[in-house]
Design an enzyme around this catalytic site. Structure first.
Site, PDB file in Angstrom:
ATOM      1  N   PHE A  42      -5.549  -1.475   2.243  1.00 48.29           N
ATOM      2  CA  PHE A  42      -6.521  -2.530   2.499  1.00 48.29           C
ATOM      3  C   PHE A  42      -7.920  -2.044   2.099  1.00 48.29           C
ATOM      4  O   PHE A  42      -8.259  -0.882   2.290  1.00 48.29           O
ATOM      5  CB  PHE A  42      -6.530  -2.888   3.987  1.00 48.29           C
ATOM      6  CG  PHE A  42      -5.387  -3.769   4.431  1.00 48.29           C
ATOM      7  CD1 PHE A  42      -4.391  -4.175   3.551  1.00 48.29           C
ATOM      8  CD2 PHE A  42      -5.306  -4.198   5.744  1.00 48.29           C
ATOM      9  CE1 PHE A  42      -3.347  -4.981   3.964  1.00 48.29           C
ATOM     10  CE2 PHE A  42      -4.263  -5.011   6.183  1.00 48.29           C
ATOM     11  CZ  PHE A  42      -3.289  -5.406   5.294  1.00 48.29           C
ATOM     12  N   HIS A  68       4.589   2.767  -3.873  1.00 47.38           N
ATOM     13  CA  HIS A  68       4.005   2.336  -2.597  1.00 47.38           C
ATOM     14  C   HIS A  68       4.938   1.317  -1.940  1.00 47.38           C
ATOM     15  O   HIS A  68       5.249   1.439  -0.759  1.00 47.38           O
ATOM     16  CB  HIS A  68       2.621   1.732  -2.841  1.00 47.38           C
ATOM     17  CG  HIS A  68       1.899   1.335  -1.595  1.00 47.38           C
ATOM     18  ND1 HIS A  68       1.589   2.241  -0.602  1.00 47.38           N
ATOM     19  CD2 HIS A  68       1.449   0.132  -1.162  1.00 47.38           C
ATOM     20  CE1 HIS A  68       0.958   1.616   0.380  1.00 47.38           C
ATOM     21  NE2 HIS A  68       0.864   0.335   0.068  1.00 47.38           N
ATOM     22  N   HIS A 123       6.435   1.614   7.253  1.00 51.28           N
ATOM     23  CA  HIS A 123       5.132   1.900   6.660  1.00 51.28           C
ATOM     24  C   HIS A 123       4.262   2.652   7.661  1.00 51.28           C
ATOM     25  O   HIS A 123       3.824   2.094   8.665  1.00 51.28           O
ATOM     26  CB  HIS A 123       4.464   0.590   6.246  1.00 51.28           C
ATOM     27  CG  HIS A 123       3.253   0.760   5.393  1.00 51.28           C
ATOM     28  ND1 HIS A 123       2.710   1.993   5.088  1.00 51.28           N
ATOM     29  CD2 HIS A 123       2.455  -0.154   4.775  1.00 51.28           C
ATOM     30  CE1 HIS A 123       1.642   1.827   4.327  1.00 51.28           C
ATOM     31  NE2 HIS A 123       1.473   0.535   4.124  1.00 51.28           N
ATOM     32  N   CYS A 137      -4.071   2.502   3.946  1.00 53.99           N
ATOM     33  CA  CYS A 137      -2.750   3.040   3.600  1.00 53.99           C
ATOM     34  C   CYS A 137      -2.795   4.034   2.440  1.00 53.99           C
ATOM     35  O   CYS A 137      -1.770   4.634   2.106  1.00 53.99           O
ATOM     36  CB  CYS A 137      -1.793   1.895   3.285  1.00 53.99           C
ATOM     37  SG  CYS A 137      -1.726   0.677   4.607  1.00 53.99           S
ATOM     38  N   GLU A 167       2.058  -3.998  -7.611  1.00 48.23           N
ATOM     39  CA  GLU A 167       2.295  -2.620  -8.031  1.00 48.23           C
ATOM     40  C   GLU A 167       3.127  -2.585  -9.314  1.00 48.23           C
ATOM     41  O   GLU A 167       2.876  -1.758 -10.203  1.00 48.23           O
ATOM     42  CB  GLU A 167       2.997  -1.826  -6.932  1.00 48.23           C
ATOM     43  CG  GLU A 167       3.202  -0.362  -7.318  1.00 48.23           C
ATOM     44  CD  GLU A 167       3.826   0.477  -6.223  1.00 48.23           C
ATOM     45  OE1 GLU A 167       3.796   1.721  -6.344  1.00 48.23           O
ATOM     46  OE2 GLU A 167       4.365  -0.102  -5.243  1.00 48.23           O
ATOM     47  N   LYS A 204       9.778   3.550   1.774  1.00 51.01           N
ATOM     48  CA  LYS A 204       9.397   2.807   2.980  1.00 51.01           C
ATOM     49  C   LYS A 204      10.547   1.930   3.477  1.00 51.01           C
ATOM     50  O   LYS A 204      10.526   1.479   4.626  1.00 51.01           O
ATOM     51  CB  LYS A 204       8.148   1.959   2.725  1.00 51.01           C
ATOM     52  CG  LYS A 204       6.866   2.766   2.578  1.00 51.01           C
ATOM     53  CD  LYS A 204       5.663   1.858   2.404  1.00 51.01           C
ATOM     54  CE  LYS A 204       4.377   2.662   2.227  1.00 51.01           C
ATOM     55  NZ  LYS A 204       4.315   3.347   0.932  1.00 51.01           N
TER      56      LYS A 204
END
Length: 411
Positions: A399, A302, A339, A162, A313, A334
């Site tokens: 990830f 994010h 996403h 991502c 975050e 998002k």
């Protein structure tokens, strides 16, 4: 000597609109791109999550029949966004050897790969299409874009989950600084609304289960958030040196100050809860450009709407900005787009660029009760940003512990 790098073109195809401007206007209007899935495979495979954020405009409406037959949906989205960005930039007259592509994807040609496997099992090897490998390879989108515009300096692909497309933008900045090109198309795409990734993400407990009301399912920072919404699409930016842009009379949206990439080295899926590496990426993206952290006036987070990710975050933001983070307007877009995985950072970079150009921070929808552990100034309706020089950062984390941050400023 450091060069100024600017954004001169933008393009997108997203769950909010078929163009960058349509997506931006829908975002400002508080639209949600998440909808119930109506494909026949939903019932056939009994997929556990029956909603996703699909592109508004199908590729068949904007690409030729041959292009849709010879490109995986991931590359179709990429080509659509790149063409818009290129046209928006005025189709720069640049030598092919000075024109590059920095593209990104998290997964690549998933539909092609899995369809080909089904064909092999059900109909035998002779029925597998000869274009299968070129269509499924992760660099297929970058190749399609480079051939479309004649980019011969390089055609590169970042694959960092991502964080991929924010990393592609950061790398494009470095390549322009290094003199490897004068103009670069950067961005990312993803096309993974398919039974397999839906089933896999659901098994990980990563997806929201709010299928009774898809439009409100993605709710970053809310106390009731329960996972992200899978999205698809692509976004592209045309980047070039300031001198090159001025010489050709190009319009300039914003200046790219640079980017930074770090690694958690912590866990394959979970973010480091302390956020130390993510914090280093944010700090470096700003300070390497010669600015102070106190200059940051807007953040596109994010913020995927997962219980663990949003907290991690926030911890990283707190580590960087201290209590001062509570005074910075934060948008979590998002909530509207879902996403887009490898394409997320690129569309969010465009949202930052538009926020700087129009001096308005876009809203975070579906935030009804903010998590008391996340003390941020979350923008919930379009908010005017101050006059004068303004800096903004866009965060992307993926990830594998990938962290990428891009920093932009007004021009």
């Amino acid at each position: 000597m450091s060069k100024r790098i600017v954004v001169t073109g933008i393009g997108a195809t997203t769950p909010l609109g078929g163009t960058a401007e349509e997506s931006w206007q829908a975002l400002l209007g508080g639209v949600s791109g998440n909808r119930a899935l109506e494909q026949d495979w939903v019932e056939r495979w009994q997929v556990p999550i029956t909603m996703a954020a699909q592109v508004v405009v199908p590729s068949v409406d904007v690409l030729s029949r041959q292009e849709t037959k010879r490109l995986d949906p991931n590359s179709q989205f990429a080509l659509t966004a790149a063409r818009e960005a290129w046209a928006d930039a005025g189709s720069p007259g640049v030598e092919p050897e000075r024109l590059g592509v920095n593209w990104a994807t998290g997964i690549g040609g998933l539909w092609t790969l899995l369809d080909a496997w089904d064909t092999l099992r059900e109909r035998g090897p002779r029925r597998v299409l000869p274009m299968t490998v070129p269509m499924l390879m992760a660099n297929g989108a970058a190749a399609a874009i480079s051939m479309d515009i004649g980019a011969r300096a390089f055609s590169r692909t970042d694959v960092s989950a991502c964080a991929s497309s924010t990393e592609s933008i950061a790398n494009a900045y470095d390549h322009l600084q290094a003199g490897l090109a004068d103009v670069i198309i950067a961005g990312g795409s993803e096309a993974c609304i398919h039974p397999l990734p839906i089933a896999s993400f659901a098994a990980m407990q990563a997806l929201s289960k709010r299928m009774d009301d898809p439009a409100t399912a993605s709710r970053p920072y809310d106390v009731t958030r329960d996972g992200f919404v899978l999205g698809e699409g692509a976004a592209a930016v045309v980047l070039e040196t300031y001198d090159h842009a001025v010489a050709r009379g190009a319009k300039i949206y914003a200046e790219l100050l640079g980017g930074s990439v770090t690694s958690d080295a912590y866990h394959i899926t979970a973010p480091d809860p302390e956020g130390s590496a993510a914090a280093r990426a944010m700090k470096a993206a700003v300070e390497n450009a010669g600015y102070s952290l106190s200059d940051v006036g807007h953040i596109n987070a994010h913020a995927t709407s997962t219980p663990v990710g949003d907290i991690a975050e926030y911890n990283a933001l707190r580590r960087v900005f201290g209590e001062g983070v509570e005074g910075i307007p934060v948008s979590a877009t998002k909530a509207s787009t879902g996403h887009l995985l490898g394409g997320a950072g690129a569309i969010e970079a465009i949202f930052v660029v538009k926020a700087l150009q129009e001096r308005v921070a876009p809203p975070t929808i579906n935030l009804n009760e903010q998590d008391p552990e996340i003390r941020l100034d979350v923008v919930t309706s379009p908010r005017q940003l101050p006059a004068g020089e303004l800096l903004a950062i866009s965060n992307s984390f993926g990830f594998g512990g990938h962290n990428a941050v891009a920093a932009f400023k007004t021009v």
